[in-house]
Scaffold this motif. Structure first.
Motif, PDB file in Angstrom:
ATOM      1  N   TYR A   1     -45.355  17.169  -0.272  1.00 14.95           N
ATOM      2  CA  TYR A   1     -46.156  18.202   0.382  1.00 14.95           C
ATOM      3  C   TYR A   1     -45.566  18.632   1.722  1.00 14.95           C
ATOM      4  O   TYR A   1     -45.838  19.721   2.196  1.00 14.95           O
ATOM      5  N   ALA A   2     -44.709  17.807   2.314  1.00 13.60           N
ATOM      6  CA  ALA A   2     -44.051  18.184   3.562  1.00 13.60           C
ATOM      7  C   ALA A   2     -43.135  19.389   3.347  1.00 13.60           C
ATOM      8  O   ALA A   2     -42.801  20.092   4.302  1.00 13.60           O
ATOM      9  N   GLU A   3     -42.743  19.658   2.103  1.00 15.20           N
ATOM     10  CA  GLU A   3     -41.874  20.791   1.788  1.00 15.20           C
ATOM     11  C   GLU A   3     -42.653  21.995   1.248  1.00 15.20           C
ATOM     12  O   GLU A   3     -42.060  22.951   0.763  1.00 15.20           O
ATOM     13  N   LYS A   4     -43.966  21.968   1.346  1.00 15.90           N
ATOM     14  CA  LYS A   4     -44.814  22.992   0.732  1.00 15.90           C
ATOM     15  C   LYS A   4     -44.443  24.407   1.179  1.00 15.90           C
ATOM     16  O   LYS A   4     -43.989  24.618   2.294  1.00 15.90           O
ATOM     17  N   ARG A   5     -44.635  25.343   0.270  1.00 19.08           N
ATOM     18  CA  ARG A   5     -44.428  26.763   0.561  1.00 19.08           C
ATOM     19  C   ARG A   5     -45.729  27.404   1.027  1.00 19.08           C
ATOM     20  O   ARG A   5     -45.716  28.431   1.671  1.00 19.08           O
ATOM     21  N   TRP A   6     -46.872  26.825   0.607  1.00 19.87           N
ATOM     22  CA  TRP A   6     -48.173  27.270   1.080  1.00 19.87           C
ATOM     23  C   TRP A   6     -49.143  26.104   1.006  1.00 19.87           C
ATOM     24  O   TRP A   6     -48.925  25.148   0.287  1.00 19.87           O
ATOM     25  N   SER A   7     -50.215  26.212   1.782  1.00 19.86           N
ATOM     26  CA  SER A   7     -51.207  25.146   1.830  1.00 19.86           C
ATOM     27  C   SER A   7     -52.218  25.323   0.706  1.00 19.86           C
ATOM     28  O   SER A   7     -52.608  26.447   0.386  1.00 19.86           O
TER      29      SER A   7
END
Length: 162
Positions: free
Chosen positions: A132-138
């Motif tokens: 999740y540290a690399e997420k593109r959106w929340s």
């Protein structure tokens, strides 16, 4: 607990019904040339937010089964990128040789096969988010969000805020 097709389902083919006490999930690639059969429960059902999955197919809705529980028929093409310096090759992405749809990502170090959940004929019900540290959106869905992986999967076990 995730809803799964069971071997008692009358809509399943007779060869699958013979495994009367096992849960079975089946699926196909886009053109139907590659078929997948998974017996038993998945090890984990999650959403992967890593950049590799994003480049491979936008986002990976991942259903990971023990590799020994997965049977694939049909021809696959493997795409393997060189891992970052200092990292071992952790995954081997495979697509249908005919239609090129994404089918699976083998993780031999974990003994798991990550099936692209969209090809499976069972509902996708994730229990957590990984990388999740690399997420593109929340995404605010109340599920646990791991910075990388849970410690049981070889990660740090660190969590991210929703």
């Amino acid at each position: 607990s995730h809803p799964r097709v069971t071997a008692r389902d009358p809509a399943l083919p007779s060869q699958v019904k013979s495994k009367m006490n096992d849960k079975v999930a089946t699926g196909t690639c886009y053109c139907g040339s590659v078929t997948v059969q998974c017996v038993g429960d998945p090890a984990v059902v999650c959403v992967c937010h890593c950049h590799s999955c994003a480049r491979w197919g936008s986002l990976n809705l991942a259903t990971l089964y023990p590799a020994s529980a997965v049977t694939i028929t049909g021809e696959l093409v493997e795409y393997t990128n060189v891992p970052p310096e200092g990292k071992e090759q952790g995954s081997f992405r495979k697509t249908c040789a005919k239609c090129r749809s994404n089918v699976l990502n083998d993780h031999p170090g974990m003994g798991l096969t990550d099936l692209c959940s969209g090809i499976l004929d069972v509902p996708f019900v994730p229990t957590l988010h990984i990388n999740y540290a690399e997420k593109r959106w929340s995404i605010k869905d109340g599920l646990p969000k791991f910075k990388d992986l849970p410690s049981e999967m070889g990660g740090s076990g660190e969590m991210c805020e929703e």
